[in-house]
Design a protein around this motif. Structure first.
Motif, PDB file in Angstrom:
ATOM      1  N   GLU A 213      21.001  38.451  50.715  1.00  0.00           N
ATOM      2  CA  GLU A 213      21.314  37.391  49.765  1.00  0.00           C
ATOM      3  C   GLU A 213      22.708  37.526  49.157  1.00  0.00           C
ATOM      4  O   GLU A 213      23.234  36.582  48.576  1.00  0.00           O
ATOM      5  CB  GLU A 213      20.283  37.406  48.624  1.00  0.00           C
ATOM      6  N   LEU A 214      23.276  38.727  49.267  1.00  0.00           N
ATOM      7  CA  LEU A 214      24.547  39.012  48.610  1.00  0.00           C
ATOM      8  C   LEU A 214      25.617  39.281  49.661  1.00  0.00           C
ATOM      9  O   LEU A 214      25.357  39.919  50.686  1.00  0.00           O
ATOM     10  CB  LEU A 214      24.399  40.247  47.716  1.00  0.00           C
ATOM     11  N   ARG A 215      26.807  38.792  49.424  1.00  0.00           N
ATOM     12  CA  ARG A 215      27.915  39.075  50.322  1.00  0.00           C
ATOM     13  C   ARG A 215      28.085  40.580  50.494  1.00  0.00           C
ATOM     14  O   ARG A 215      27.952  41.349  49.534  1.00  0.00           O
ATOM     15  CB  ARG A 215      29.220  38.487  49.759  1.00  0.00           C
ATOM     16  N   THR A 216      28.372  40.996  51.703  1.00  0.00           N
ATOM     17  CA  THR A 216      28.431  42.424  51.988  1.00  0.00           C
ATOM     18  C   THR A 216      29.603  43.120  51.316  1.00  0.00           C
ATOM     19  O   THR A 216      29.595  44.348  51.168  1.00  0.00           O
ATOM     20  CB  THR A 216      28.527  42.663  53.505  1.00  0.00           C
ATOM     21  N   ASP A 217      30.618  42.378  50.908  1.00  0.00           N
ATOM     22  CA  ASP A 217      31.782  43.002  50.285  1.00  0.00           C
ATOM     23  C   ASP A 217      31.703  43.046  48.766  1.00  0.00           C
ATOM     24  O   ASP A 217      32.631  43.514  48.102  1.00  0.00           O
ATOM     25  CB  ASP A 217      33.063  42.277  50.705  1.00  0.00           C
ATOM     26  N   VAL A 218      30.590  42.578  48.195  1.00  0.00           N
ATOM     27  CA  VAL A 218      30.442  42.567  46.735  1.00  0.00           C
ATOM     28  C   VAL A 218      30.040  43.955  46.247  1.00  0.00           C
ATOM     29  O   VAL A 218      29.103  44.563  46.779  1.00  0.00           O
ATOM     30  CB  VAL A 218      29.408  41.520  46.292  1.00  0.00           C
TER      31      VAL A 218
END
Length: 258
Positions: A213-218
């Motif tokens: 659900e979350l961008r991998t770079d966050v």
């Protein structure tokens, strides 16, 4: 004037310099609560650079009353930052424990934190951005905080740097210093509070990332930056709430994976 100031700061230093050492009379406790409430409001509106005189004016007490409990602004700032760090930690724990869906937990934490205005009172070192020559480098893009690679090393660097700055003497007009060892103990407690916050928020981030659900770079740093960014200080309360909600909706969309 200088003699009276010395007496006030010496009394505060005798209590350990933390503003939390001994039981207070009813009127003294009431004044302390007024000062802390005023400090949260003033620092939330103007930042931690606001002078102690502004805090005293907002609390409707003399500046001597403020210095009686807090011998320097650094001590008061640390107290407020510690309280906000603890509040954010509890909000993150509540989101972890009460939301089954990973994205719902992260979004709940962000909405609750922004609504409380805690982002305006985050410890300054949490949001410190390190300059870097390469604009594409991830270390330059986010505050020096926990990131996906080398998390422990980066976190250790933040805490080490903050411990050094907390132990260094601050330029205040106070002629008396806190009791020996008090500053070091406060710095250790503050580091522990920040470490706990990062760990709990890190769990929210990892859950959302694992769920896709979350961008991998966050990183955890990005999440804390969202909290600080989405909590503007506006004179009208209704306008502030609407602006915060709208900005957070936009930022949440930016965090989600596509």
């Amino acid at each position: 004037m200088h003699l009276e100031y010395a007496k006030l700061t010496s009394a505060a230093a005798a209590e350990g310099g933390t503003g939390r050492a001994a039981p207070l009379r009813v009127d003294a406790q009431r004044n302390l609560e007024h000062v802390l409430r005023a400090a949260r409001e003033v620092f939330g509106e103007l930042g931690y650079g606001a002078p102690m005189e502004d805090v005293a004016r907002r609390a409707r007490v003399g500046v001597g009353t403020v210095y009686r409990r807090f011998p320097s602004k650094d001590v008061l700032v640390r107290r407020i930052a510690e309280e906000e760090t603890a509040r954010l930690t509890e909000q993150a724990r509540a989101a972890l424990g009460q939301e089954e869906e990973a994205w719902s937990a992260l979004a709940r934490f962000l909405r609750t934190s922004v609504a409380s205005g805690a982002g305006r009172l985050l410890p300054p070192q949490v949001l410190r951005v390190q300059p870097h020559d390469d604009p594409e480098d991830d270390a330059a893009r986010v505050p020096q905080q926990r990131v996906r690679s080398g998390e422990d090393a980066v976190l250790a660097g933040v805490l080490r740097d903050h411990a050094a700055s907390a132990a260094a003497p601050t330029p205040t007009p106070a002629p008396a210093a806190p009791a020996a060892g008090a500053g070091a103990n406060d710095a250790i407690e503050e580091q522990d509070g920040i470490r706990t916050l990062l760990d709990v928020v890190g769990q929210l981030v990892e859950r959302a990332r694992a769920a896709g659900e979350l961008r991998t770079d966050v990183s955890v740093a990005d999440v804390l930056l969202v909290i600080a960014t989405a909590a503007p200080s506006l004179p009208d309360a209704a306008q502030q709430a609407a602006a915060s909600a709208r900005l957070l909706d936009i930022l949440l969309e930016g965090l989600r994976s596509r």
